[in-house]
Write a protein that holds these residues in place. Structure first.
Motif, PDB file in Angstrom:
ATOM      1  N   TYR A  49      -4.200  -2.341 -12.268  1.00 55.59           N
ATOM      2  CA  TYR A  49      -2.884  -2.674 -11.739  1.00 55.59           C
ATOM      3  C   TYR A  49      -2.769  -2.011 -10.377  1.00 55.59           C
ATOM      4  N   VAL A  50      -2.635  -2.824  -9.356  1.00 51.04           N
ATOM      5  CA  VAL A  50      -2.545  -2.322  -7.986  1.00 51.04           C
ATOM      6  C   VAL A  50      -1.181  -2.698  -7.426  1.00 51.04           C
ATOM      7  N   LEU A  51      -0.419  -1.683  -7.061  1.00 50.57           N
ATOM      8  CA  LEU A  51       0.883  -1.883  -6.426  1.00 50.57           C
ATOM      9  C   LEU A  51       0.686  -1.721  -4.926  1.00 50.57           C
ATOM     10  N   ILE A  52       1.177  -2.674  -4.154  1.00 50.29           N
ATOM     11  CA  ILE A  52       1.018  -2.573  -2.704  1.00 50.29           C
ATOM     12  C   ILE A  52       2.277  -3.053  -1.999  1.00 50.29           C
ATOM     13  N   ASN A  53       2.713  -2.239  -1.069  1.00 57.25           N
ATOM     14  CA  ASN A  53       3.799  -2.607  -0.174  1.00 57.25           C
ATOM     15  C   ASN A  53       3.137  -2.866   1.173  1.00 57.25           C
ATOM     16  N   PRO A  54       3.102  -4.120   1.610  1.00 54.45           N
ATOM     17  CA  PRO A  54       2.406  -4.421   2.867  1.00 54.45           C
ATOM     18  C   PRO A  54       3.170  -3.976   4.103  1.00 54.45           C
ATOM     19  N   GLY A  55       4.349  -3.397   3.919  1.00 51.21           N
ATOM     20  CA  GLY A  55       5.177  -3.022   5.055  1.00 51.21           C
ATOM     21  C   GLY A  55       5.980  -4.225   5.513  1.00 51.21           C
ATOM     22  N   LYS A  68      -3.733  -8.603   5.236  1.00 49.03           N
ATOM     23  CA  LYS A  68      -5.050  -7.944   5.355  1.00 49.03           C
ATOM     24  C   LYS A  68      -5.260  -6.815   4.354  1.00 49.03           C
ATOM     25  N   PRO A  69      -4.303  -5.894   4.177  1.00 51.23           N
ATOM     26  CA  PRO A  69      -4.549  -4.843   3.181  1.00 51.23           C
ATOM     27  C   PRO A  69      -4.624  -5.390   1.751  1.00 51.23           C
ATOM     28  N   ILE A  70      -3.913  -6.470   1.484  1.00 51.96           N
ATOM     29  CA  ILE A  70      -3.958  -7.085   0.155  1.00 51.96           C
ATOM     30  C   ILE A  70      -5.344  -7.689  -0.080  1.00 51.96           C
ATOM     31  N   ILE A  71      -5.845  -8.407   0.901  1.00 60.53           N
ATOM     32  CA  ILE A  71      -7.173  -9.019   0.789  1.00 60.53           C
ATOM     33  C   ILE A  71      -8.242  -7.944   0.633  1.00 60.53           C
ATOM     34  N   ALA A  72      -8.107  -6.855   1.385  1.00 57.43           N
ATOM     35  CA  ALA A  72      -9.092  -5.764   1.280  1.00 57.43           C
ATOM     36  C   ALA A  72      -9.138  -5.202  -0.136  1.00 57.43           C
ATOM     37  N   LEU A  73      -7.973  -5.065  -0.784  1.00 64.17           N
ATOM     38  CA  LEU A  73      -7.945  -4.541  -2.150  1.00 64.17           C
ATOM     39  C   LEU A  73      -8.462  -5.557  -3.154  1.00 64.17           C
ATOM     40  N   LEU A  74      -8.265  -6.832  -2.883  1.00 65.90           N
ATOM     41  CA  LEU A  74      -8.849  -7.857  -3.757  1.00 65.90           C
ATOM     42  C   LEU A  74     -10.368  -7.856  -3.655  1.00 65.90           C
ATOM     43  N   ASP A  75     -10.879  -7.666  -2.440  1.00 65.85           N
ATOM     44  CA  ASP A  75     -12.323  -7.638  -2.224  1.00 65.85           C
ATOM     45  C   ASP A  75     -12.978  -6.379  -2.787  1.00 65.85           C
ATOM     46  N   ASP A  76     -12.253  -5.267  -2.766  1.00 68.75           N
ATOM     47  CA  ASP A  76     -12.796  -3.989  -3.238  1.00 68.75           C
ATOM     48  C   ASP A  76     -11.710  -3.255  -4.032  1.00 68.75           C
ATOM     49  N   PRO A  77     -11.454  -3.698  -5.277  1.00 73.15           N
ATOM     50  CA  PRO A  77     -10.359  -3.106  -6.048  1.00 73.15           C
ATOM     51  C   PRO A  77     -10.626  -1.657  -6.436  1.00 73.15           C
ATOM     52  N   PRO A  78      -9.561  -0.866  -6.524  1.00 71.63           N
ATOM     53  CA  PRO A  78      -9.712   0.528  -6.961  1.00 71.63           C
ATOM     54  C   PRO A  78     -10.205   0.584  -8.405  1.00 71.63           C
ATOM     55  N   ALA A 109      -2.440  -0.027   3.949  1.00 71.46           N
ATOM     56  CA  ALA A 109      -3.786   0.289   3.457  1.00 71.46           C
ATOM     57  C   ALA A 109      -3.892   1.734   2.960  1.00 71.46           C
ATOM     58  N   ARG A 110      -2.803   2.492   3.026  1.00 71.42           N
ATOM     59  CA  ARG A 110      -2.843   3.913   2.663  1.00 71.42           C
ATOM     60  C   ARG A 110      -2.473   4.117   1.193  1.00 71.42           C
ATOM     61  N   PRO A 111      -3.327   4.810   0.439  1.00 74.09           N
ATOM     62  CA  PRO A 111      -2.957   5.115  -0.952  1.00 74.09           C
ATOM     63  C   PRO A 111      -1.773   6.079  -0.975  1.00 74.09           C
TER      64      PRO A 111
END
Length: 115
Positions: free
Chosen positions: A25-31, A64-74, A84-86
């Motif tokens: 489960y990845v929560l992301i606020n893209p700003g 972009k930060p969403i795509i980066a996390l899809l490509d390399d999930p935590p 892009a900041r945890p």
């Protein structure tokens, strides 16, 4: 205005219940992102929307930060990011007790709709 907090808590509950599972489960606020913002708004919200349209990142940048996390999930069952900041999960937005309570209430509500 509480949807973000509820989403954080439901993510926390999901990850706690399935920590050994494969799903992350990845929560992301893209700003701030400048989207279409369709709809009608009261004066205060309209002013905020105008500001977001003017100063928000273009959608192509916001994803972009969403795509980066899809490509390399935590690897962690739950993680949270602002752009892009945890960010730390040691915050009331991720309180395990509140997350479990909201998870239970949500299941109860959904189950009552099935009857």
């Amino acid at each position: 205005m509480q949807a973000g907090r509820a989403n954080d808590l439901l993510g926390t509950a999901f990850a706690a219940e399935r920590a050994a599972g494969r799903t992350r489960y990845v929560l992301i606020n893209p700003g701030p992102v400048s989207t279409a913002f369709r709809g009608e708004y009261d004066a205060a919200t309209a002013a905020h929307v105008t500001s977001l349209k003017r100063y928000g990142a273009p959608v192509a940048e916001g994803v972009k930060p969403i795509i980066a996390l899809l490509d390399d999930p935590p690897a962690a069952p739950l993680s949270a990011f602002t752009q892009a900041r945890p960010i730390s999960l040691n915050h009331p937005s991720f309180a395990p007790e509140a997350a479990a309570r909201l998870g239970d209430l949500t299941r109860h509500l959904l189950n009552s709709l099935e009857s």
